[in-house]
Design an enzyme around this catalytic site. Structure first.
Site, short mmCIF file in Angstrom:
data_model
loop_
_atom_site.label_atom_id
_atom_site.label_comp_id
_atom_site.label_asym_id
_atom_site.label_seq_id
_atom_site.Cartn_x
_atom_site.Cartn_y
_atom_site.Cartn_z
CG HIS A 130 -59.82 -21.67 -5.43
ND1 HIS A 130 -60.25 -20.79 -6.40
CD2 HIS A 130 -60.65 -21.48 -4.36
CE1 HIS A 130 -61.27 -20.10 -5.95
NE2 HIS A 130 -61.54 -20.49 -4.72
CB CYS A 131 -56.17 -19.03 -1.62
SG CYS A 131 -56.05 -18.52 0.11
N PRO A 132 -59.37 -20.17 -0.55
CG PRO A 132 -60.10 -21.57 1.17
CD PRO A 132 -59.07 -21.46 0.08
#
Length: 252
Positions: A106-108
């Site tokens: 999951h890439c912020p």
């Protein structure tokens, strides 16, 4: 383009994505205004080359009642968090609240998961961000050490009066982003070559998973959805996933 829109309600992700957009706009708007346009008008350079789909593309979210192919039922499992069937190598994202096929992480910075359906876009995002950052740094260097001094300057403009501070800030952000993106892009390429997701690397659930078992052309073709290498660099197209069984590697 026939793709589902995927948007995650996450304030932390909004802040990270907003910072990325700010850096992009800063370098896209101010660098041309200070460097390119003045030198182009005075003939110092012959011409100029006047780019967020990864954030809103569905990463591979599984529906509530997925249709399991008849020949692949043994390669599916039950998620112990959302109690839904999912193919092996899928992962449940705690931020998004659902399972994603072949989830990498999951890439912020894009406020979205990186999974089977948008991994290729994430790679393109890293690649073109590197190009844009290098582009800005190159013209910042040329502005002071290569181009002739600009004669016609409007000192009343804010960007002209504070040119040195703006250029230093742009150089600092450019170098910081270039180093960070280069490291991220490198780990992503290694993961594709070894056919291993970031989650699988961190879990270290299987010793064999770190060994490449496919040619790199095949693993990249599976990620980008095409064997035509020229299409790997084109974001404005619809990805057609190659039909590959889910049982070629162990799962998380």
């Amino acid at each position: 383009m026939g793709l589902r829109i995927h948007f995650v309600v996450d304030p932390h992700g909004w802040c990270c994505m907003g910072l990325i957009v700010f850096v992009w706009l800063y370098n896209i708007v101010l660098i041309p205004k200070i460097v390119l346009f003045p030198h182009y008008e005075e003939g110092h350079i012959p011409g100029i080359l006047i780019i967020m789909r990864a954030s809103f593309t569905d990463p591979g979210r599984l529906p509530e009642n997925p249709k399991i192919p008849h020949g692949e039922r043994e390669f599916w499992e039950l998620c112990n968090k959302c109690n839904l069937m999912r193919p092996k190598r899928s992962h449940h994202c705690s931020r998004c609240g659902h399972c994603v096929r072949r989830m990498d992480h999951h890439c912020p910075w894009i406020n979205n998961c990186v999974g089977e359906d948008n991994h290729w876009l994430f790679l393109q995002l890293c690649f073109y961000t590197e190009l844009l950052t290098s582009y800005a740094l190159m013209f910042s260097f040329c502005h002071y050490y290569y181009f002739l001094p600009v004669k016609k300057r409007n000192l009343d403009l804010f960007v002209v009066r504070h040119e040195l501070a703006i250029m230093r800030l742009a150089a600092f952000m450019g170098i910081t982003m270039l180093v960070g993106i280069t490291g991220l892009f490198y780990t992503q390429l290694i993961g594709i070559i070894t056919d291993t997701t970031s989650i699988e690397k961190m879990s270290n659930c299987c010793e064999e998973i770190s060994r490449p078992r496919k040619p790199w052309q095949q693993t990249f073709s599976e990620v980008f959805g095409t064997r035509w290498k020229i299409l790997w660099f084109i974001p404005f197209r619809q990805r057609q996933p190659l039909r590959v069984p889910y049982h070629f590697a162990n799962h998380v």
